[in-house]
Structures are given as C-alpha cells and as structure tokens.
Design an enzyme around this catalytic site. Structure first.
Site, PDB file in Angstrom:
ATOM      1  N   ILE A   1       0.821  -1.221   0.000  1.00 29.45           N
ATOM      2  CA  ILE A   1       0.000   0.000   0.000  1.00 29.45           C
ATOM      3  C   ILE A   1       0.852   1.266   0.000  1.00 29.45           C
ATOM      4  O   ILE A   1       0.308   2.377  -0.050  1.00 29.45           O
ATOM      5  CB  ILE A   1      -0.954   0.032   1.218  1.00 29.45           C
ATOM      6  CG1 ILE A   1      -0.185  -0.082   2.541  1.00 29.45           C
ATOM      7  CG2 ILE A   1      -2.019  -1.041   1.116  1.00 29.45           C
ATOM      8  CD1 ILE A   1      -1.065   0.026   3.780  1.00 29.45           C
TER       9      ILE A   1
ATOM     10  N   GLY B   1      11.587   1.769   3.399  1.00 29.41           N
ATOM     11  CA  GLY B   1      10.864   0.516   3.440  1.00 29.41           C
ATOM     12  C   GLY B   1       9.564   0.568   2.672  1.00 29.41           C
ATOM     13  O   GLY B   1       9.168   1.608   2.144  1.00 29.41           O
TER      14      GLY B   1
ATOM     15  N   ASP C   1      10.339  15.760   8.405  1.00 30.58           N
ATOM     16  CA  ASP C   1       9.875  15.381   7.070  1.00 30.58           C
ATOM     17  C   ASP C   1       8.355  15.506   6.969  1.00 30.58           C
ATOM     18  O   ASP C   1       7.673  14.597   6.497  1.00 30.58           O
ATOM     19  CB  ASP C   1      10.313  13.951   6.733  1.00 30.58           C
ATOM     20  CG  ASP C   1      10.207  13.645   5.236  1.00 30.58           C
ATOM     21  OD1 ASP C   1       9.993  14.598   4.458  1.00 30.58           O
ATOM     22  OD2 ASP C   1      10.337  12.467   4.848  1.00 30.58           O
TER      23      ASP C   1
END
Length: 816
Positions: A547, A553, A669
C-alpha cells in the site's frame, strides 16, 4: 361605511386566493363580516378586531387592502402557505397588538412601516423566507414583548435600535423574548441587547455573529434561556455568567471559545442545560459544576479538556445527558458516575480513559445510549451491563476489551444498535437481533467472534455461551500464571531491541509492544507467532498487499487471524548498524514509543528478524494526503471543512511534539505523503524515520533530511535542526491542502515577497478548483490558514511562529 370598506377588503383578499382557499372561506359573502364569517371577530362597534385564520391551508398573498382594517387588533395567519412580501400597508394597523405570520412562504424584507405599530406586543415572523436586514424602525415599537424572527434568510447586523432608543422596548422593561436564530446575521451582538434587563429568553444561534466573549455577558436579572451556538464567537467564557442566577439554559456550542470553563459557573445554580461542545476549551472540568444540582444536560464534547471527570459530577442526580466525547480526558473513569440514577445518554468516546469499564455502570437503570468507543478500556465487558433493560445503543468499539460477551446480553431486547469492533473479543454473539443482524463492520477486528453473521466464522457445534464462559475462566487462569514472566520478557526485549543489537549466532525474533500491553494478548504473547502471522497474512510480502513505498521501506496491509488489520512497514535491508535504514528504524521506534497523540500514527510493535525487520502500526485506512489530492474523486470527498480540520490536526500534533514532549521531538519530514487520513478524515502524522530529539546541551547538528519542496531554506547552508524546520514544512503542507497541489513557485514568487498581503492575493484563483467555493464560516478559516501558513514560510527562521502559536491562531480565525 367602515363595515362596507372592511367587507370589500376581505372579499377582495378572498378573490385573490386559490380555489381551495376560497372554498375554505365560503362563509365570506355579503357585506357584513361580523355575521359568522369564519375566522373574523368584531368589537362592540361592529368593526373587525380579530382575524384568526391559522391552519386553513390558505394559498396566495396578504393584500395591501389589509391596511383598511384600521381597528384590527389581532392578526393570526400562521401555518398557511401565504407567499410574496408583507405589504407596507400593515403599518396602517395602528391598533394592532398581535401579528403572527409564522410558518408561511413570505419573502422580501420586513417593511419599515412596522415601526408605526406602537401598540404591537407580539411580532411572530419565524419560519418564512424573509431576507434583507432588520429595519432600525423596529426599535420604535415600544410595546413589543415577543419578537421571533428565526428560520428566515435575514442578514446584516442586528440593529442597535433594538433596546437602544429613548423610551425603548428594553428601558421600558417589556421585551422578554427575542429570537433571531437560523438566519445569516453578522457582526457583534448589540450592546443594547446585552443590556436589556427585561429579557427572559434569547436565541441567536446558527448565525455568523462575531464577538470576543471574554467580557461579553448579558444583563441577566431575569434571563432564563440563551442560545448563542453555531456562530463565530471567540475568546474566553466570562465568569460573569455565574451571576445569572435565574438562568436555566446556557448554550454556546459550535463556536471558537478558548480558555477554561470558569469555576464561577457553579454559582448559576438554576442551570438545567449547559452546552459548550465543539469549541477549543482547555483545562479540567471544574469541580464547582457539582453545585449545579438541577442540571439535566451537560454537553462539553469536542474540546481540548483534559484530566479526569471530577467526582463532584456524581452530585448531579437529575442529569439525563452527559457528553464528554472528543476531548483529552485520561485515567480511570470515575466509577461514582454510576450513581447518576436518571442518566439516559452517556458519551465518553474519543478520549484516553484506561482500565476496566466500571461495574457501577450497571446502576444506570434508565440508560438508553452508552458510547465508550475510541478509548483504552481493557478487561472484560462487565456482565452487569446486560441488566440495562432500556439500553438501545451500545458502542464499545476501538478499545482493548477481551474475553467473551456476557451471557446476560441475551436479555437485552431493547438493544437496537451495537458496535464492538476493534477489540479482542471472542466466542459466540448474543442471541438477540441487535447482534444477530449487525453488520460485519460493527463486529470486525476482534480476536475470535463467531456466529451466523456473514464475515464471521460459524461457532463450533459444541460451543455455547455457557461453555465459552468456563473456557474463558481457564484462559484467565493461564494468563495470570504467565503474566509475571511476560512482563519480565517485555522489559528484557525492549532493552535489547532498543539497542537493536542482533547477534550473528542467533535467528531468534525480538518483539516489543511499547504502547499497548494488550497486544500480546491479541498475538498470543508469542513474538514468533506475530512474525509468522504477518508473513502468512502478506504471503511473504507479496506486492498485492503493498500500500506504499518509502525511502527506507515498503508498507503492506496485513489482516491477522484474530481480525486485527494492521499496516506493516518492512525495511528494505539492514546490512550493518551504520546504515541509514537502521538509523531510520531506530528513530521511528524511539520517537513513537515516547509519544501518544490522536493525530500521530500508533506504533503497535516491531520485530527484528534474521530475514526482515518490520514495524507494525495501526492501519490508517484512507492513506496519504498526496495520493488523495492526486485523485479527483477522492479530492472531491476531501471537502473544505475536512481540509481545515486536517490542517488543525497536524498543527496540534507538531505543537505536542515541540512543546509537550521532553526532550522536544522534531519530525524533519512533514509533507503530504507523511500525513495519513483515517475513515473519519482525521489526520495522523507518520514516518518518524528522520525524527530527532532536541538536545539542549548540544548544537543539534545533523545530516540533511526531508522531502524536496518542504525543506526549510536555511538547511541548504546549515545542518542545525530545530523546531522552525518543521514550522516551515507545515506552512508548505497547509498551502498544499487548500490549493489541492504543492504550492511550488507560488511560495517563492508571490508569498515571500515583501509586498505580499493576504488581502491582495488572488485566493479564489489558487484554491482547489475541484471543490465549490467555501461557504461561511469555513471561508474565514481558510483565509486564516493562508495567513498563518505564509508566516510559517518566512525566510528568517526566528521570524516564524512556534507551532504553539500556530495552534492558538487557528483557534480564533476571525481574530487574525
């Protein structure tokens, strides 16, 4: 001559109505209105003094010839289908004392001539489609006692003339009822109205009034009821409301109030209703509210209240409705709440209550609705809840409840709506329609519920509610017998995993669950089983479960055997302990084990395995905002109010990280790809792989991190990280949400210009054009976001606001 004139006026009116209306007035013929004409009453001089035609189904207009009824005292035309405007000629009815035209289709403005009706005591114009403003001339109606204008399209300011002219309706001590709710009034509440000491009942709710409420109270020696809900009121709630000793209802929900609930409210001991929901109130519930022993409704949901429910609330023996949902209440629930004998509705959802559901809740003999969802309640469902024979709605979803559903629930025949999803419940469903006909969404994500519902496993033939009860007793004994060793294991594994030291001579799995102790119960207290179940659920991380993909990762959706649906981030690889991936793994764990906030994604646990290193999170169903904005259909569902709430949610999360965590945490971020939306469009900040804890004793130098287009400009020449880096990124993110795309060149070419101002910026041209133009009051909130976001983008980081200031500014957009 007078009689003939009145007869002609009425007959002409009859002739102008539709055929059905004329049939209803078939008794109107001849030239003597006083001779049994339906709805017509005359005085001793044989002149028409009263017209009472309510509920007659009349269709047509009120004719100008109404002004010929010069002796008319009472005009009752409500509950018909009359249309067009109110004729100016009503101003000729100098003897009129009562005018009730409500529940029609009247349009146009209120005629200025109403100011001539010096004897008028009742003016009822509600439930029409009247527009324009209230004319100042209304203030000349010195005898007015009741004025009801609600449910129209009136606009503008409420005129000062109401209660302000010489010998006016307030100084004369006559105006007792003023209702203007459900209109489009703007501006402040007139001071003259607030000083109207004769007022008993005031309704100004569902308008667009704007006022700082810090010093705003009404002269209230006689005030019984006031509703100011659904406006743009801001500031603190004045303690002077406590001096309104006759007040029975105080309603100021759905505004922008801030500050605390004043303890002085406890002095208004006649209060029956206190509605303060959907504001920005902070602090605790003052224990002084326990003095309001006549209180029937206490509604303070959707604020930022914290702490626990004071034990003094148990003194409110007449309380029927208690709504504390969507706050930051925490700790064990006050079990003394069970001593409220008349409670009909209790809503504690969306808080942080922990521990067991008090068995004392079984004393709510009259309870009809119980909502404890979205908390951290654990343990079994108390069997005593099955004795609530009047309960109709029960929501226990999104907790950590375990065990079987008590057999006593088989007797809850009044129950019609139930939701027990997202717990750890098991065993058969109660044999009552509320459960047997429930949707799978109301039952999903539990440990092992069974039954004849589509989506559930059928119960084994030998199972029964009694059987499962005994089996669960054995399970409890087993869990208790190993609980000490599990606790030691958790502490040991957490210590080892925090170091992330993996021995080259072992392939054992390491698992820790830092935020939710009951996750071990869900996953059988077995780290190896956790890992194996994830491998099975994703078919060894097959791409069909993928998804999302990030720099460190890939994220997969995993539905575990126990019904729990989670998001699993599998790190690409960890070749050695110096890799950036390993650092991201460490940062994510370190950050998310220390913080807990409704707008920050929840980490369930992590596994460091010889083949894969994974992090397991609560699944945030709608995914990232950047993907939502890229899809036109999804972007259209992401409407303005939801976008405003998302910006506020991210601001709250960052403010919490910067100002409420010790040491402060910098995300580094913030971007649209790292903010996820759940099914309710609530924002959850994710991806803490680059997060950094600020060390007050060091320079906080670090390597570059972040996403291009969101990174603060100073990081191009300095590697010192601080909270102002997140502030800049938040500014870009906020603009992206309201523009529907990354603001890009708009930032550098327009907004950072020294001449930039929100007032001369083409806002409408830059808003997401896929959505309709925002309506009031959301449009003002969007302007506020634009102004605040721009301040976050200032080139000098010292000139940017803190996130704490940003949150405060977002609370009162109209003051910006």
């Amino acid at each position: 001559m007078q009689r003939e004139s009145e007869a002609n006026a009425l007959l002409n009116w009859k002739a102008s109505l539709d055929n059905q209306s004329q049939v209803s007035l078939s008794s109107w013929y001849g030239n003597n209105p006083c001779s049994n004409w339906v709805g017509i009453h005359c005085d001793e001089s044989k002149s028409v003094s009263n017209i009472s035609l309510r509920d007659m189904g009349l269709r047509g207009r009120i004719p100008p010839t109404i002004g010929n009824l010069s002796n008319l005292q009472e005009l009752y035309l409500y509950n018909n289908t009359l249309s067009s405007s109110i004729p100016d000629e009503v101003g000729k009815l100098y003897s009129l004392t009562h005018m009730q035209l409500s529940h029609n289709n009247l349009s146009g403005s209120i005629p200025l001539s109403i100011g001539n009706l010096s004897n008028l005591q009742e003016l009822y114009l509600y439930n029409n489609t009247l527009s324009s403003s209230i004319p100042d001339e209304v203030g000349k109606v010195y005898s007015l006692i009741h004025m009801q204008l609600e449910h129209n399209n009136l606009s503008g300011s409420i005129p000062l003339s109401i209660g302000h002219l010489p010998h006016n309706i307030c100084l004369g001590g006559k105006l007792t009822n003023f209702s203007a709710d459900n209109n489009n009034f703007t501006g402040p509440i007139p001071k003259s109205l607030k000083n109207c000491s004769s007022l008993i009942r005031v309704r100004l709710d569902q308008n667009q009034l704007t006022e700082n409420m810090t010093q705003c109270t009404f002269e209230c020696p006689n005030l019984d009821y006031i509703d100011l809900s659904d406006n743009n009121l801001y500031g603190n709630l004045s303690p002077n409301w406590g001096k309104c000793y006759k007040l029975t209802s105080l309603k100021i929900c759905d505004n922008n109030l801030s500050g605390v609930i004043p303890q002085e409210l406890g002095e208004a001991t006649n209060l029956r209703e206190l509605h303060l929901s959907s504001n920005h109130l902070i602090g605790q519930i003052p224990k002084e509210l326990g003095k309001l022993t006549l209180l029937i409704k206490l509604l303070i949901s959707s604020n930022f209240l914290s702490g626990n429910v004071p034990i003094e609330i148990a003194s409110l023996r007449d309380l029927r409705n208690l709504a504390l949902a969507e706050n930051d209440f925490s700790g064990f629930i006050t079990k003394q709440l069970g001593s409220l004998p008349n409670l009909l509705e209790l809503n504690l959802s969306y808080n942080k209550f922990v521990g067991h559901i008090p068995v004392e809740f079984g004393k709510f003999k009259q309870l009809q609705s119980l909502d404890l969802s979205k908390n951290f309640f654990a343990g079994k469902i108390p069997f005593i809840l099955g004795k609530l024979k009047y309960l109709e709605t029960l929501n226990l979803s999104h907790n950590n409840l375990s065990g079987t559903i008590p057999s006593d629930f088989d007797d809850m025949l009044s129950l019609t709506n139930v939701d027990i999803s997202y717990n750890q419940l098991e065993g058969p469903l109660p044999n009552i329609p509320a459960f047997q006909k429930a949707s799978i969404n109301a039952l999903r994500n539990n440990k092992g519920l069974c039954g004849k519902i589509s989506g559930l496993e059928p119960c084994p033939p030998t199972s029964s509610r009694k059987y499962h009860h005994h089996q669960n007793t054995k399970v409890i004994v087993l869990v208790l017998s190993i609980s000490l060793s599990i606790l030691l294991l958790m502490l040991l594994v957490f210590f080892i995993s925090s170091r992330l030291h993996r021995s080259a001579t072992t392939n054992e799995n390491q698992v820790v669950e830092p935020q939710n102790q009951n996750l071990f119960a869900i996953w059988s207290y077995d780290g190896k089983m956790v890992y194996e179940n994830i491998i099975d659920a994703t078919e060894d991380f097959d791409n069909k479960y993928l998804i999302g993909v990030g720099g460190c990762g890939s994220v997969y959706r995993a539905e575990l055997p126990y019904g729990e649906v989670v998001a699993v981030k599998k790190l690409h690889s960890i070749p050695n302990e110096e890799s950036c991936v390993l650092k991201a793994f460490q940062s994510e764990i370190k950050a998310l084990t220390k913080i807990r906030h409704r707008n920050i994604v929840k980490l369930y646990g992590f596994c460091s395995h010889s083949l894969h290193s994974i992090l397991v999170y609560d699944l945030v169903e709608r995914g990232s905002i950047d993907k939502i904005l890229q899809n036109d259909a999804h972007a259209n569902e992401f409407h303005w109010k939801r976008r405003v709430n998302v910006v506020k949610g991210v601001a709250n999360a960052l403010s919490y990280m910067h100002h409420d965590c010790s040491p402060p945490i910098i995300h580094r971020d913030i971007s649209s790809k790292n903010v996820l939306l759940d099914l309710d469009y609530e924002a959850h900040v994710s991806d803490f792989g680059t997060a950094k804890f600020l060390n007050p004793d060091s320079s906080n130098l670090t390597s570059f991190a972040g996403t291009y287009g969101y990174v603060a400009p100073e990081l191009a020449y300095t590697m010192e990280v601080n909270e102002k880096c997140d502030v800049y990124s938040f500014g870009v993110f906020a603009l992206e949400v309201i523009f529907g795309k990354h603001p890009g060149e708009i930032i550098s070419s327009t907004m950072l210009s020294s001449s930039f101002g929100v007032n001369n910026f083409p806002v409408n041209d830059n808003l997401d054009q896929r959505l309709p133009h925002p309506m009031k009051p959301t449009d003002k909130e969007i302007i506020s976001i634009l102004r605040i976001a721009t301040s976050c983008l200032r080139e000098n980081p010292h000139s940017r606001p803190t996130m704490e200031c940003v949150v405060k500014e977002l609370l009162i957009p109209n003051a910006a």
